[in-house]
Structures are given as structure tokens and as C-alpha cells.
Design a protein around this motif. Structure first.
Motif, PDB file in Angstrom:
ATOM      1  N   SER A 256      31.038  43.155  44.419  1.00  0.00           N
ATOM      2  CA  SER A 256      31.928  42.006  44.513  1.00  0.00           C
ATOM      3  C   SER A 256      31.789  41.170  43.247  1.00  0.00           C
ATOM      4  O   SER A 256      30.856  41.362  42.453  1.00  0.00           O
ATOM      5  CB  SER A 256      31.562  41.149  45.724  1.00  0.00           C
ATOM      6  OG  SER A 256      30.280  40.541  45.517  1.00  0.00           O
ATOM      7  N   ALA A 257      32.701  40.233  43.076  1.00  0.00           N
ATOM      8  CA  ALA A 257      32.593  39.329  41.924  1.00  0.00           C
ATOM      9  C   ALA A 257      31.277  38.560  41.963  1.00  0.00           C
ATOM     10  O   ALA A 257      30.654  38.320  40.923  1.00  0.00           O
ATOM     11  CB  ALA A 257      33.779  38.371  41.916  1.00  0.00           C
TER      12      ALA A 257
ATOM     13  N   ASN B 108      33.508  33.603  35.766  1.00  0.00           N
ATOM     14  CA  ASN B 108      34.079  33.754  37.111  1.00  0.00           C
ATOM     15  C   ASN B 108      35.291  34.684  37.099  1.00  0.00           C
ATOM     16  O   ASN B 108      35.382  35.618  37.905  1.00  0.00           O
ATOM     17  CB  ASN B 108      34.478  32.383  37.680  1.00  0.00           C
ATOM     18  CG  ASN B 108      33.283  31.536  38.058  1.00  0.00           C
ATOM     19  OD1 ASN B 108      32.510  31.893  38.932  1.00  0.00           O
ATOM     20  ND2 ASN B 108      33.126  30.402  37.379  1.00  0.00           N
ATOM     21  N   ASN B 109      36.205  34.428  36.173  1.00  0.00           N
ATOM     22  CA  ASN B 109      37.395  35.275  36.088  1.00  0.00           C
ATOM     23  C   ASN B 109      37.034  36.699  35.710  1.00  0.00           C
ATOM     24  O   ASN B 109      37.583  37.665  36.267  1.00  0.00           O
ATOM     25  CB  ASN B 109      38.374  34.710  35.061  1.00  0.00           C
ATOM     26  CG  ASN B 109      39.128  33.499  35.580  1.00  0.00           C
ATOM     27  OD1 ASN B 109      39.223  33.290  36.785  1.00  0.00           O
ATOM     28  ND2 ASN B 109      39.657  32.697  34.677  1.00  0.00           N
TER      29      ASN B 109
ATOM     30  N   LYS C  86      35.635  38.718  38.561  1.00  0.00           N
ATOM     31  CA  LYS C  86      36.709  39.190  39.446  1.00  0.00           C
ATOM     32  C   LYS C  86      37.457  40.357  38.809  1.00  0.00           C
ATOM     33  O   LYS C  86      37.780  41.346  39.496  1.00  0.00           O
ATOM     34  CB  LYS C  86      37.675  38.042  39.729  1.00  0.00           C
ATOM     35  CG  LYS C  86      37.078  36.910  40.537  1.00  0.00           C
ATOM     36  CD  LYS C  86      38.057  35.753  40.674  1.00  0.00           C
ATOM     37  CE  LYS C  86      37.428  34.573  41.389  1.00  0.00           C
ATOM     38  NZ  LYS C  86      38.350  33.400  41.456  1.00  0.00           N
TER      39      LYS C  86
END
Length: 229
Positions: A69-70, A84-85, A88
């Protein structure tokens, strides 16, 4: 000086002095390179190279990245810009590589741009570096240097416009190399804020130099040596 002559001098110089340029991102296979290039957006190659070993130890293959997962990825890239981006993007990229491409990095710009975090610039880097296709990735260095040297027109105000002008004048076989030449020159000599014009071997035909400093000295018109980059 006409544009074809500028390109000739640019290509003659680098084919003589840097015939085999390489990306400064460290990678061992196409998967590792695409991860590194996604992370490198608005971030230095040095920083990306610093975080990649631990990231790849945890997620060494697309299959293992696809299970993450991110939140799993974030701690490994927290020092990268926009973590964060990018966490993802990498999570989605891993899943799509497995589900849509059999864990293989695709070899076309169109397929690559389907992957999360992969725009045209990143896709061009992959097909150029991995598959040796004549693709010109235009980042901030390429955009800046090509304008300063006068290789592209002032009206080329977008990366795509710059890309089209560059590939028009550069032989297909040299396009992958020219991408690296422009990046490295921009990274170490033709820097954004205070370009090192005094040591630049290209000032003999550089529009920026002539505009700001006048005609170069005679010995610079056919410069044959270069500072190390």
C-alpha cells in the motif's frame, strides 16, 4: 548562425568529448529504472539513489510492489519530494505492471503513460534508456539548455514543443545520447540561476552568452576542451 549549424556544433562537440553518456540514476533492470524515474520528478538523482537500495530490498520485484500500500511505501521514500503522491503512484504502478503487463515494463510510450506517475517525460526516459528508442525526454534542464543555446525557438514554450524541435534536427541514432548531453550540461554547467558561462565550452555558439556577454573570444569559437561534468 543558422539553427542547423548550431545543432552541428552541439552534436560534434559532445560526440567527440562525451560519446557514451549515461543516466546518473542507478538501476539494474527496467523495473528498477521506472521506479527511480518516478521518484526523480522534481528531485535530485543523488537523493533518489540514496533511497533506492532500501526500497528495493523491501520491494525487489513488481509482484512485491503490487502487494504494498502507499502507507507501506511511504517510510522508504519520506525524504523524496512529494512522498505521499509518489507512494500512491508506486503502489498503483506495481499493481498495473502485474495485472496488465505480466510484471514487464512496457516498451511503448503509449502503454507506459497508462502507468500511475508516468507522464510523457518519464515514458520517454524509459524507452530511450532501456529500449534505445529515439525519444527525447524534456525535463527542466533540457528545456533550459536548448533555449539558451538557441537550439529551439522562443515560441517553443512547452516540453512537447521543445521535444518536437529537438528531434527534428538530431539524427535518430543520437537522440537518446543528446537527451543525456543536455541534462548533464544543464546540471553541471548551464545551471538555472548562475550559469557557469566562463567555463562553458559551448559559448562560441550560445545565444544566451552572446546576448549577455557579447561575442566570445576567438579561442572560444572552436573550443576543444571541456570542464569535467
Amino acid at each position: 548562425m543558422r539553427k542547423p549549424e548550431r545543432f552541428r556544433r552541439f552534436l560534434d562537440y559532445f560526440t567527440t568529448h562525451f560519446p557514451e553518456p549515461q543516466t546518473e540514476l542507478r538501476y539494474g533492470n527496467p523495473y528498477e529504472l521506472i521506479v527511480a524515474v518516478v521518484l526523480s520528478a522534481q528531485c535530485t538523482d543523488k537523493r533518489v539513489n540514496h533511497v533506492m537500495p532500501a526500497l528495493l530490498e523491501q520491494f525487489p520485484t513488481p509482484a512485491q510492489l503490487a502487494l504494498a500500500s502507499a502507507d507501506n511505501i511511504f517510510p522508504f521514500i519520506r525524504s523524496i519530494s512529494y512522498p505521499n503522491n509518489k507512494a500512491k503512484h508506486l503502489a498503483g504502478l506495481g499493481r498495473m505492471l502485474v495485472d496488465d503487463f505480466g510484471s514487464e515494463v512496457p516498451s511503448t510510450i503509449e502503454e507506459l503513460q497508462r502507468l500511475p506517475g508516468v507522464g510523457r517525460k518519464t515514458a520517454n526516459v524509459i524507452v530511450s534508456v532501456i529500449y534505445n528508442q529515439p525519444a527525447m525526454a524534456v525535463d527542466t534542464h533540457v528545456f533550459r539548455v536548448s533555449h539558451r543555446l538557441g537550439l529551439v525557438n522562443k515560441t517553443a514554450t512547452t516540453p512537447l514543443a521543445v521535444e518536437k524541435e529537438l528531434v527534428r534536427y538530431i539524427p535518430l541514432v543520437l537522440i537518446p545520447k543528446a537527451h543525456h548531453w543536455l541534462i548533464l550540461h544543464g546540471r553541471y554547467i548551464c545551471v538555472a540561476r548562475t550559469p557557469k558561462c566562463e567555463i562553458c565550452p559551448l559559448k562560441g555558439f550560445c545565444k544566451y552568452y552572446i546576448t549577455n556577454f557579447g561575442q566570445p573570444a576567438a579561442e572560444d569559437l572552436n573550443a576543444a576542451t571541456t570542464p569535467s561534468i
